[in-house]
Design a protein around this motif. Structure first.
Motif, PDB file in Angstrom:
ATOM      1  N   LEU A   1       0.812  -1.221   0.000  1.00 54.70           N
ATOM      2  CA  LEU A   1       0.000   0.000   0.000  1.00 54.70           C
ATOM      3  C   LEU A   1       0.846   1.272   0.000  1.00 54.70           C
ATOM      4  CD1 LEU A   1      -2.657  -1.106   2.642  1.00 54.70           C
ATOM      5  CD2 LEU A   1      -2.937  -1.045   0.145  1.00 54.70           C
ATOM      6  N   PHE A   2       2.163   1.126   0.177  1.00 55.14           N
ATOM      7  CA  PHE A   2       3.051   2.283   0.306  1.00 55.14           C
ATOM      8  C   PHE A   2       4.131   2.251  -0.760  1.00 55.14           C
ATOM      9  CE2 PHE A   2       1.170   1.377   4.376  1.00 55.14           C
ATOM     10  CZ  PHE A   2       0.758   2.618   4.820  1.00 55.14           C
ATOM     11  N   ASP A   3       4.547   3.428  -1.182  1.00 58.60           N
ATOM     12  CA  ASP A   3       5.569   3.556  -2.217  1.00 58.60           C
ATOM     13  C   ASP A   3       6.954   3.680  -1.577  1.00 58.60           C
ATOM     14  OD1 ASP A   3       6.594   3.733  -4.766  1.00 58.60           O
ATOM     15  OD2 ASP A   3       6.319   5.901  -4.899  1.00 58.60           O
ATOM     16  N   VAL A   4       7.299   2.697  -0.745  1.00 59.09           N
ATOM     17  CA  VAL A   4       8.621   2.634  -0.111  1.00 59.09           C
ATOM     18  C   VAL A   4       9.102   1.183  -0.177  1.00 59.09           C
ATOM     19  CG1 VAL A   4       8.202   4.590   1.449  1.00 59.09           C
ATOM     20  CG2 VAL A   4       7.684   2.285   2.210  1.00 59.09           C
ATOM     21  N   SER A   5      10.374   0.976   0.087  1.00 54.78           N
ATOM     22  CA  SER A   5      10.933  -0.369   0.007  1.00 54.78           C
ATOM     23  C   SER A   5      10.421  -1.259   1.145  1.00 54.78           C
ATOM     24  CB  SER A   5      12.460  -0.304   0.055  1.00 54.78           C
ATOM     25  OG  SER A   5      12.881   0.105   1.344  1.00 54.78           O
ATOM     26  N   LYS A   6      10.505  -2.553   0.935  1.00 55.62           N
ATOM     27  CA  LYS A   6      10.099  -3.514   1.979  1.00 55.62           C
ATOM     28  C   LYS A   6      10.937  -3.349   3.249  1.00 55.62           C
ATOM     29  CE  LYS A   6       7.305  -6.076  -0.738  1.00 55.62           C
ATOM     30  NZ  LYS A   6       5.895  -6.070  -0.688  1.00 55.62           N
ATOM     31  N   PRO A   7      12.280  -3.154   3.130  1.00 57.99           N
ATOM     32  CA  PRO A   7      13.059  -2.941   4.361  1.00 57.99           C
ATOM     33  C   PRO A   7      12.624  -1.682   5.131  1.00 57.99           C
ATOM     34  CG  PRO A   7      14.517  -3.561   2.577  1.00 57.99           C
ATOM     35  CD  PRO A   7      13.156  -3.322   1.971  1.00 57.99           C
ATOM     36  N   THR A   8      12.243  -0.640   4.409  1.00 61.80           N
ATOM     37  CA  THR A   8      11.754   0.573   5.076  1.00 61.80           C
ATOM     38  C   THR A   8      10.460   0.283   5.816  1.00 61.80           C
ATOM     39  OG1 THR A   8      12.820   2.022   3.464  1.00 61.80           O
ATOM     40  CG2 THR A   8      10.980   2.959   4.718  1.00 61.80           C
ATOM     41  N   MET A   9       9.560  -0.477   5.178  1.00 58.32           N
ATOM     42  CA  MET A   9       8.305  -0.825   5.844  1.00 58.32           C
ATOM     43  C   MET A   9       8.572  -1.720   7.052  1.00 58.32           C
ATOM     44  SD  MET A   9       5.853   0.867   4.657  1.00 58.32           S
ATOM     45  CE  MET A   9       4.586   0.096   5.648  1.00 58.32           C
ATOM     46  N   SER A  10       9.532  -2.626   6.934  1.00 57.52           N
ATOM     47  CA  SER A  10       9.880  -3.478   8.077  1.00 57.52           C
ATOM     48  C   SER A  10      10.343  -2.638   9.257  1.00 57.52           C
ATOM     49  CB  SER A  10      10.973  -4.475   7.695  1.00 57.52           C
ATOM     50  OG  SER A  10      10.467  -5.432   6.807  1.00 57.52           O
ATOM     51  N   ALA A  11      11.101  -1.578   8.967  1.00 50.04           N
ATOM     52  CA  ALA A  11      11.551  -0.686  10.037  1.00 50.04           C
ATOM     53  C   ALA A  11      10.367   0.026  10.673  1.00 50.04           C
ATOM     54  CB  ALA A  11      12.554   0.319   9.491  1.00 50.04           C
ATOM     55  N   HIS A  12       9.404   0.457   9.864  1.00 47.73           N
ATOM     56  CA  HIS A  12       8.193   1.099  10.409  1.00 47.73           C
ATOM     57  C   HIS A  12       7.417   0.110  11.283  1.00 47.73           C
ATOM     58  CE1 HIS A  12       8.431   4.962   8.471  1.00 47.73           C
ATOM     59  NE2 HIS A  12       8.458   4.444   7.254  1.00 47.73           N
TER      60      HIS A  12
END
Length: 98
Positions: free
Chosen positions: A33-44
């Protein structure tokens, strides 16, 4: 309480919480749902889990997240009370016995 407000300070993390209001979602489904990388989402996700705002449930290689609204409610009540506001959680309606 500070970890909750740190988690809420980011618009992406707030959006994750909004999506989880509809029910549990898989990590991949949320990340898409977000226009960011998977590692960035994992950090969130890690920040939200550390704050206690979401709970991960691992099923094999899949992680599903669910919202822990009571943690957010507790933090907001404590925050309001630090300013002298006499705010309490509304009473829960009693469940009638069948």
């Amino acid at each position: 309480m500070s970890s909750v407000f740190k988690a809420l300070s980011d618009p992406t993390r707030r959006a994750v919480l909004q999506h989880l209001q509809g029910g549990p979602m898989g990590a991949g489904e949320l990340a898409d749902l977000f226009d960011v990388s998977k590692p960035t989402m994992s950090a969130h996700f890690a920040v939200l889990v550390a704050a206690g705002l979401i709970a991960p449930e691992k099923h094999g290689r899949t992680i599903t997240y669910r919202l822990r609204l009571s943690v957010l409610e507790d933090a907001l009540l404590a925050f309001a009370q630090t300013f002298g506001l006499n705010v309490t959680r509304p009473a829960q309606p009693r469940k009638e016995k069948p």
